[in-house]
Design an enzyme around this catalytic site. Structure first.
Site, PDB file in Angstrom:
ATOM      1  N   LYS A 200      47.612  56.792  18.132  1.00 12.44           N
ATOM      2  CA  LYS A 200      47.932  58.109  17.573  1.00 12.44           C
ATOM      3  C   LYS A 200      47.190  58.360  16.250  1.00 12.44           C
ATOM      4  O   LYS A 200      47.155  59.476  15.760  1.00 12.44           O
ATOM      5  CB  LYS A 200      49.445  58.248  17.373  1.00 12.44           C
ATOM      6  CG  LYS A 200      50.244  58.200  18.682  1.00 12.44           C
ATOM      7  CD  LYS A 200      51.748  58.313  18.422  1.00 12.44           C
ATOM      8  CE  LYS A 200      52.605  58.013  19.645  1.00 12.44           C
ATOM      9  NZ  LYS A 200      52.757  59.142  20.581  1.00 12.44           N
TER      10      LYS A 200
ATOM     11  N   LYS B 231      55.617  61.639  14.412  1.00  7.37           N
ATOM     12  CA  LYS B 231      55.699  61.031  15.743  1.00  7.37           C
ATOM     13  C   LYS B 231      55.810  59.533  15.553  1.00  7.37           C
ATOM     14  O   LYS B 231      55.689  59.035  14.429  1.00  7.37           O
ATOM     15  CB  LYS B 231      54.457  61.365  16.560  1.00  7.37           C
ATOM     16  CG  LYS B 231      53.144  61.075  15.816  1.00  7.37           C
ATOM     17  CD  LYS B 231      51.915  61.452  16.610  1.00  7.37           C
ATOM     18  CE  LYS B 231      51.606  62.924  16.613  1.00  7.37           C
ATOM     19  NZ  LYS B 231      51.621  63.540  17.913  1.00  7.37           N
ATOM     20  N   ARG B 232      56.022  58.792  16.652  1.00  7.16           N
ATOM     21  CA  ARG B 232      56.025  57.347  16.525  1.00  7.16           C
ATOM     22  C   ARG B 232      54.697  56.857  15.946  1.00  7.16           C
ATOM     23  O   ARG B 232      53.657  57.486  16.128  1.00  7.16           O
ATOM     24  CB  ARG B 232      56.247  56.704  17.900  1.00  7.16           C
ATOM     25  CG  ARG B 232      57.696  56.686  18.310  1.00  7.16           C
ATOM     26  CD  ARG B 232      58.553  55.966  17.289  1.00  7.16           C
ATOM     27  NE  ARG B 232      58.449  54.542  17.452  1.00  7.16           N
ATOM     28  CZ  ARG B 232      59.341  53.831  18.131  1.00  7.16           C
ATOM     29  NH1 ARG B 232      60.400  54.395  18.653  1.00  7.16           N
ATOM     30  NH2 ARG B 232      59.181  52.532  18.285  1.00  7.16           N
TER      31      ARG B 232
ATOM     32  N   HIS C  26      54.363  57.877  32.267  1.00 12.21           N
ATOM     33  CA  HIS C  26      54.188  58.415  30.908  1.00 12.21           C
ATOM     34  C   HIS C  26      53.140  57.690  30.085  1.00 12.21           C
ATOM     35  O   HIS C  26      53.023  57.954  28.890  1.00 12.21           O
ATOM     36  CB  HIS C  26      55.503  58.363  30.128  1.00 12.21           C
ATOM     37  CG  HIS C  26      56.574  59.241  30.674  1.00 12.21           C
ATOM     38  ND1 HIS C  26      56.787  60.522  30.223  1.00 12.21           N
ATOM     39  CD2 HIS C  26      57.486  59.024  31.649  1.00 12.21           C
ATOM     40  CE1 HIS C  26      57.800  61.056  30.883  1.00 12.21           C
ATOM     41  NE2 HIS C  26      58.240  60.166  31.758  1.00 12.21           N
TER      42      HIS C  26
ATOM     43  N   THR D  72      54.469  65.927  22.875  1.00 16.00           N
ATOM     44  CA  THR D  72      55.374  67.078  22.928  1.00 16.00           C
ATOM     45  C   THR D  72      55.582  67.661  21.535  1.00 16.00           C
ATOM     46  O   THR D  72      55.956  68.825  21.408  1.00 16.00           O
ATOM     47  CB  THR D  72      56.738  66.703  23.557  1.00 16.00           C
ATOM     48  OG1 THR D  72      57.169  65.465  22.992  1.00 16.00           O
ATOM     49  CG2 THR D  72      56.628  66.562  25.061  1.00 16.00           C
TER      50      THR D  72
ATOM     51  N   LYS E 229      56.105  71.606  20.173  1.00 13.31           N
ATOM     52  CA  LYS E 229      57.172  72.051  19.266  1.00 13.31           C
ATOM     53  C   LYS E 229      56.571  72.723  18.048  1.00 13.31           C
ATOM     54  O   LYS E 229      57.066  73.755  17.561  1.00 13.31           O
ATOM     55  CB  LYS E 229      58.042  70.854  18.857  1.00 13.31           C
ATOM     56  CG  LYS E 229      58.830  70.268  20.026  1.00 13.31           C
ATOM     57  CD  LYS E 229      59.328  68.853  19.773  1.00 13.31           C
ATOM     58  CE  LYS E 229      59.796  68.216  21.088  1.00 13.31           C
ATOM     59  NZ  LYS E 229      59.974  66.767  21.006  1.00 13.31           N
TER      60      LYS E 229
HETATM   61  O1  NBX Z   1      56.095  60.206  26.746  1.00 16.13           O
HETATM   62  C1  NBX Z   1      55.488  59.347  25.805  1.00 16.13           C
HETATM   63  C2  NBX Z   1      54.001  59.584  25.785  1.00 16.13           C
HETATM   64  O2  NBX Z   1      53.387  58.700  24.879  1.00 16.13           O
HETATM   65  C3  NBX Z   1      53.756  61.016  25.359  1.00 16.13           C
HETATM   66  O3  NBX Z   1      52.395  61.304  25.392  1.00 16.13           O
HETATM   67  C4  NBX Z   1      54.514  61.953  26.276  1.00 16.13           C
HETATM   68  O4  NBX Z   1      54.449  63.265  25.786  1.00 16.13           O
HETATM   69  C5  NBX Z   1      55.974  61.558  26.365  1.00 16.13           C
HETATM   70  C6  NBX Z   1      56.742  62.384  27.361  1.00 16.13           C
HETATM   71  O5  NBX Z   1      56.066  62.433  28.569  1.00 16.13           O
HETATM   72  N1  NBX Z   1      55.831  57.990  26.125  1.00 16.13           N
HETATM   73  C7  NBX Z   1      56.885  57.417  25.557  1.00 16.13           C
HETATM   74  O6  NBX Z   1      57.563  58.026  24.745  1.00 16.13           O
HETATM   75  N2  NBX Z   1      57.166  56.153  25.924  1.00 16.13           N
HETATM   76  C8  NBX Z   1      58.231  55.472  25.471  1.00 16.13           C
HETATM   77  O7  NBX Z   1      59.006  55.914  24.646  1.00 16.13           O
HETATM   78  C9  NBX Z   1      58.469  54.120  25.983  1.00 16.13           C
HETATM   79  C10 NBX Z   1      59.748  53.606  25.925  1.00 16.13           C
HETATM   80  C11 NBX Z   1      59.977  52.332  26.394  1.00 16.13           C
HETATM   81  C12 NBX Z   1      58.918  51.588  26.889  1.00 16.13           C
HETATM   82  C13 NBX Z   1      57.645  52.104  26.934  1.00 16.13           C
HETATM   83  C14 NBX Z   1      57.419  53.369  26.469  1.00 16.13           C
HETATM   84  N3  NBX Z   1      59.140  50.335  27.353  1.00 16.13           N
END
Ligand code: NBX
Length: 807
Positions: A552, A546-547, A358, A654, A658
């Protein structure tokens, strides 16, 4: 389906009343709203569980286990009602009883078991696997406290504990009898008998992993899968009995607390958890406990003799690298506990396991110091070392670049265990989450592996639960769609394409506009309540939720607002389409820069919203505590969807899906899944700007990117905004923004905010210009919904199933 549960509204009312008495010993009339919610949710959860236990014997069908350290479920009641087909009956019954359903739903607490995209994707996949009929089960962690609750104080993010379990979680059932033991530490002992040898770990800390099960009901109610989340408890036999017997209760309790700490908190995704022992314990806990259950179920169904059959009946999917230990742990169980030969165990494991990546951010790729890993999981480390050793031995040394390739792909390197490499080596399939992202994995991030085993690589573009994010979130639009094309779209999202015929239909357009207006009003009242900001619903709603992360580029967005303000102050007659800029999102606790950007947005909001010279044309709102529940209020109200990460940084995104599904127009870069959205909707229904991936790469490689050049060239406009970061313009709320200034100027603007600034502002202006042509705007909005069926996670999980899991 509905009649199976409640013959009609009156029957529902009777059962609901009955549950109030049985569960809380009170009449419905004597319960407060929170208890009324609790009883209703428990009643529905009970029905869902009944469905599960009556499900057909699935022993001959392949099961998919989706291992994910996060499942960001969001509120569940409305989702269950929709999927079970009892939403109307329950709604009517609740209305008649006195507290309308939507008021009860406001009592529901978000289970905060995830950070963002990755965790929410896992939750969408659960919904979709059950909907399309895959036997797909989640396996994850039950955190006592979810991701922090965000409050805003003088513009600053303040983190509060998220005590989401305070009033219980109606949807789960504790399965104490299915608990398993997980060992940390200890010594590996080699046994030998009759020329055969095997390893066993002795001593160490033994933890009891207790599962909690949440039934996952598919749309239509035909399939009910299971989400199993694990909680750590002291194993009774390992409780510090000696301390207890000696009367040292404090010591005995400390032991208990140490164990419980493992499932106490969810780590934020700031990449700062590497090296934290507790995180490694979490990862091993849900991997080991989950696999023990998987194998036990397999043995029950197929016996203990033919392990080569495991991949026929079991697919194990690893969501990013957090479950990377699935490979070695499966080998440990097969080799040490079931007596399988090492090579055969490896074959079996890799035939079961698949992996999704991801992120391409190198700093986010998980690595653990070897010493720490070995101390915590000695036997697992031995197995990893052996795998790594064999990998090196059998490496194709005849390749020209074999040394580089090996350095890139080995598991153990520089004193660290590289989890992405471990994941790839154990997986028979490796995928990215958008076409662009998969291409980057192949060409760059995992290029070495791609050269060696290109056949493993494939793309699975993300998707979202259209039932939740359109059906549940947007009641008036959902109803309009159903009234127009029937309700088949809930089952089959591709039917949304039938809306294509209505893009130019004046009455459909008018109804769409009414729905949008209703959603804007709903959001405006939520924003007023939570942030105090008054939004004018005749304005364009421009949304970035978003985060918070540098890549971003929420900073780019707020700088556009600062620029607009400057220009309006310089020229009050400037024609600007009145716009409300809505931001929401959390920044990881320790991510200082991201938190400063939140503070900046709130400072700009404070100045702009009270300035009568500009506040009729720009408003800024920061909605605190972004969560699935608030997201569901925001998406349907958006006119513009801001997707502005620098090209090549966002794996997929995502929220872009949405928002487009709800009819927002994307203003975005060619990044992640934006590329695929653009292809589907066509250039009239999206606004793309900024550097492309190749241009970003070329600019970085050229060594000619200097933020100061941009500043020096344009004192009037861009330079002025940069100065305003620390000249006091926005300092009233809580001081100035030196660190944001320095990130741009002293760190040479790593995220290319200044590089994309002009094309971004220009694109925004051109886009809002077209808002004036209401009919063509609405046409483009409807067109976005009509093209969004592809982004249903039903499509995504079908692709996973037909190409990877084969269930
Ligand atoms: O996953 C996200 C990506 O940044 C997005 O582009 C993508 O759409 C989404 C689903 O595929 N990645 C993400 O959310 N990562 C984390 O939340 C994360 C959690 C724990 C960690 C590292 C990343 N240690």
């Amino acid at each position: 389906m509905s009649e199976t549960f409640f013959k009609d509204k009156d029957d529902f009312i009777a059962q609901y009343r009955d549950s109030c008495r049985k569960m809380l010993g009170k009449r419905y009339e004597d319960l407060n709203e929170r208890d009324r919610y609790f009883v209703l949710a428990s009643l529905i959860a009970h029905k869902a569980r009944d469905l599960r236990s009556s499900a057909a014997d699935l022993k001959d069908e392949k099961q998919v286990y989706y291992f994910s350290i996060e499942f960001l479920l969001g509120p569940l009641l409305d989702n269950y009602l929709l999927n079970l087909g009892i939403r109307d009956v329950v709604k009517a019954g609740c209305r008649e009883l006195g507290t309308p359903l939507d008021e009860l739903e406001q009592r529901e607490v978000d289970p905060g078991l995830g950070n963002g995209g990755l965790g929410r994707l896992a939750a969408c996949f659960l919904d979709s696997m059950a909907a399309v009929g895959i036997n797909g089960h989640g396996n994850g962690m039950r955190y006592r406290y979810g991701l922090f609750r965000q409050e805003i104080d003088h513009g600053r993010q303040v983190e509060k504990m998220d005590n989401w379990l305070e009033n219980g979680f109606s949807w789960e059932a504790r399965k104490g009898e299915s608990s398993v033991l997980v060992r940390f530490g200890g010594n590996v002992v080699r046994h030998e008998d009759d020329g055969r040898y095997w390893f066993e770990t002795e001593g160490g800390q033994i933890v009891k992993a207790v599962p909690y099960d949440v039934p996952i009901v598919g749309y239509g109610g035909d399939k009910v899968n299971n989400l199993r989340i694990w909680s750590a408890e002291p194993a009774s036999e390992d409780f510090d009995l000696q301390a207890f017997n000696n009367g040292d209760y404090a010591q005995a309790m400390r032991f208990r607390a140490d164990v419980e700490a493992i499932s106490q908190i969810l780590y934020p995704n700031d990449a700062g958890e590497h090296g934290r022992l507790l995180r490694l314990k979490q990862e091993y806990l849900f991997v080991s406990a989950g696999l023990q259950t998987v194998l036990r179920d397999f043995e029950r169904a197929h016996g203990k003799d033919d392990w080569s059959e495991l991949p026929t009946y079991v697919a194990i999917h690893t969501n990013d690298t957090h479950p990377a230990m699935c490979g070695p742990e499966l080998m440990r169980i097969l080799v040490d506990e079931r007596g399988i030969d090492f090579d055969e165990a490896f074959q079996i494991a890799s035939a079961c396991i698949s992996y999704t990546n991801h992120t391409i951010m190198p700093e986010a790729l998980e690595k653990w110091p070897i010493d720490m890993f070995r101390n915590l999981l000695p036997r697992l480390y031995m197995l990893i070392e052996e795998i790594d050793h064999r990998y090196r031995d059998t490496f194709p040394h005849d390749r020209d670049n074999w040394q580089d390739l090996l350095a890139e792909t080995a598991i153990l390197w520089d004193g660290q265990v590289r989890m992405a490499n471990l994941s790839v080596i154990f997986a028979h399939s490796v995928n990215g989450v958008s076409a662009l992202h998969t291409g980057i994995l192949e060409d760059t991030t995992l290029h070495g592996f791609y050269e060696l085993t290109p056949e493993k690589f494939n793309n699975k573009t993300n998707g979202i639960s259209h039932r939740r994010f359109l059906g549940n979130s947007n009641p008036p639009y959902g109803k309009l769609i159903t009234d127009t094309i029937g309700d088949g779209w809930l089952k089959d999202a591709t039917q949304l394409s039938r809306l294509g015929q209505y893009e130019d239909d004046p009455s459909f357009q008018e109804e769409f506009a009414k729905a949008r207006q209703w959603n804007k009003e709903r959001l405006a009242s939520y924003v007023k309540r939570t942030s105090g900001v008054e939004l004018d619903c005749s304005m364009v709603f421009d949304v970035q939720v978003k985060r918070f992360h540098a890549y971003k580029r929420q900073l780019l967005n707020i700088m556009k607002v600062m620029d607009l303000r400057n220009r309006l102050l310089d020229d009050p007659s400037l024609e600007v389409r009145p716009t409300a800029f809505v931001f929401s999102g959390k920044a990881a606790q320790s991510y200082t820069f991201a938190k400063e950007v939140i503070r900046l947005i709130n400072a700009v909001a404070d100045v702009v919203n009270k300035d009568g010279r500009v506040n009729d044309r720009i408003r800024v709102a920061f909605v605190p505590n972004f969560a699935v529940s608030s997201a569901q209020l925001i998406y349907p109200a958006a006119d513009i969807s801001e997707q502005i990460s620098w090209a090549g940084s966002e794996a997929s995104g995502t929220s872009n899906m949405k928002l487009m599904m709800n009819g927002a127009i994307t203003l975005g870069t060619y990044d992640g899944a934006n590329v695929e959205i653009a292809k589907l909707v066509g250039e009239d229904s999206i606004k793309i700007f900024g550097l492309r991936t190749e241009e970003v790469d070329a600019l970085r490689a050229s060594g000619t990117w200097f933020a100061w050049d941009v500043y020096n060239k344009d004192h009037e406009r861009l330079g002025r905004i940069i100065d305003q970061l620390n000249d006091g313009t926005f300092a009233e709320l809580s001081g100035s923004f030196q660190s944001v200034h320095d990130e741009l100027m002293m760190s040479n603007d790593h995220d290319l905010v200044l590089a994309d600034f002009y094309s971004y502002v220009k694109a925004w202006e051109e886009l809002v210009q077209t808002y004036g042509d209401r009919r063509s705007w609405i046409r483009a909005s409807i067109h976005n919904t009509a093209q969004s069926g592809f982004f249903s996670s039903d499509r995504t999980v079908r692709e996973y199933n037909s190409e990877i899991w084969h269930a």
